[in-house]
Design a protein around this motif. Structure first.
Motif, short mmCIF file in Angstrom:
data_model
loop_
_atom_site.label_atom_id
_atom_site.label_comp_id
_atom_site.label_asym_id
_atom_site.label_seq_id
_atom_site.Cartn_x
_atom_site.Cartn_y
_atom_site.Cartn_z
N ALA A 69 6.62 -6.77 0.73
CA ALA A 69 6.67 -5.33 0.94
C ALA A 69 8.10 -4.79 0.87
O ALA A 69 8.35 -3.74 0.26
N GLU A 70 9.04 -5.51 1.47
CA GLU A 70 10.41 -4.99 1.59
C GLU A 70 11.36 -5.51 0.52
O GLU A 70 12.44 -4.95 0.31
N GLY A 71 11.02 -6.62 -0.11
CA GLY A 71 11.92 -7.25 -1.07
C GLY A 71 13.04 -7.99 -0.36
O GLY A 71 13.07 -8.07 0.87
N ARG A 72 13.95 -8.54 -1.14
CA ARG A 72 15.03 -9.31 -0.55
C ARG A 72 16.17 -9.41 -1.56
O ARG A 72 15.94 -9.46 -2.75
N LYS A 73 17.37 -9.40 -1.03
CA LYS A 73 18.53 -9.47 -1.92
C LYS A 73 19.41 -10.61 -1.46
O LYS A 73 19.74 -10.70 -0.29
N ASN A 74 19.77 -11.46 -2.37
CA ASN A 74 20.64 -12.58 -2.01
C ASN A 74 21.87 -12.52 -2.90
O ASN A 74 21.79 -12.72 -4.10
N ASP A 83 5.32 0.04 -2.16
CA ASP A 83 4.65 1.25 -2.64
C ASP A 83 3.99 1.02 -4.01
O ASP A 83 3.70 1.97 -4.73
N ASN A 84 3.74 -0.21 -4.35
CA ASN A 84 3.06 -0.53 -5.61
C ASN A 84 1.61 -0.94 -5.30
O ASN A 84 1.35 -2.03 -4.81
N LYS A 85 0.70 -0.04 -5.63
CA LYS A 85 -0.72 -0.29 -5.28
C LYS A 85 -1.28 -1.53 -5.95
O LYS A 85 -2.16 -2.18 -5.39
N SER A 126 -11.01 2.38 -1.98
CA SER A 126 -10.34 3.25 -1.01
C SER A 126 -8.82 3.06 -1.09
O SER A 126 -8.06 4.02 -0.97
N CYS A 127 -8.36 1.86 -1.34
CA CYS A 127 -6.91 1.62 -1.41
C CYS A 127 -6.31 2.23 -2.68
O CYS A 127 -5.28 2.89 -2.62
N MET A 128 -6.96 2.05 -3.80
CA MET A 128 -6.40 2.56 -5.05
C MET A 128 -6.45 4.09 -5.12
O MET A 128 -5.59 4.70 -5.74
#
Ligand code: HEC
Length: 174
Positions: free
Chosen positions: A107-112, A126-128, A170-172
């Motif tokens: 959901a949040e992603g990550r940066k290294n 936010d990607n259905k 319902s989600c889409m």
């Protein structure tokens, strides 16, 4: 706030809390399905899991996760979660990654940004096409990690449950 975003927020908070307990190991026994609610399987802790029949028939969600993973994630993580030079093999990561950590990372992603190399996991909150199928992708990767699910498209699958149809629409649409 739409209900699904609330669910996602709860999942993220849960993920952060679960992340505090960083020793987590998964295996076939821990992942064994003990309940089945409308074609969706759960382990003894109530975490979504896969179910693979003796003839190799997979539950619907594992099959769906295979399809979603191989359309949204494979470009970086390699086909079937086998990994690439760019992103880790999730078929290995899930041997030690908790459900909560998985949800929050996706959901949040990550940066290294260590040692001059930039390694970025995008946020999919936010990607259905991802968040409506988060559990599907999770159980698929869990099956790859600890369930002995081979690479490639599962040959046999259970029918699509009515509950999956309802959740999807319902989600889409939401
Ligand atoms: C644009 C490339 C890209 C895409 C697309 C992508 N990822 Fe990632 N992902 C990465 C990178 C790079 C990392 C490693 C980040 C780091 O070094 O911390 C990562 C890390 C992860 C991790 C943590 C793995 C670990 O061992 O700690 C998970 C879980 C994950 N991704 C899931 C997914 C899922 C599920 C999808 C599809 C919905 C996806 N990713 C799509 C690039 C990508």
């Amino acid at each position: 706030m739409p209900v699904r975003m609330k669910q996602l927020c709860v999942a993220i908070v849960f993920g952060v809390l679960a992340g505090a307990v960083n020793s987590h190991a998964d295996d076939k026994e821990t992942a064994a399905a003990v309940t089945n609610e409308d074609g969706k399987y759960y382990d003894k802790d109530g975490t979504p899991t896969f179910n693979i029949g003796e003839d190799g028939t997979v539950d619907w969600y594992t099959y769906s996760g295979y399809r979603r993973f191989n359309s949204e994630c494979h470009v970086c993580h390699g086909a079937d979660g086998a990994g690439s030079s760019f992103a880790p093999a999730l078929a290995d990561s899930l041997k030690t990654m908790s459900y909560g950590d998985f949800l929050s990372t996706v959901a949040e992603g990550r940066k290294n940004l260590s040692a001059g190399k930039e390694s970025v996991m995008p946020a999919f909150g936010d990607n259905k096409n991802v968040y409506c199928y988060m559990d599907d992708i999770y159980v698929y990767l869990r099956a790859r990690a600890v369930g002995g699910l081979p690479r490639g498209r599962p040959a046999k699958k259970e029918d699509k449950p009515e509950a999956a149809r309802e959740h999807e629409s319902s989600c889409m649409d939401g």
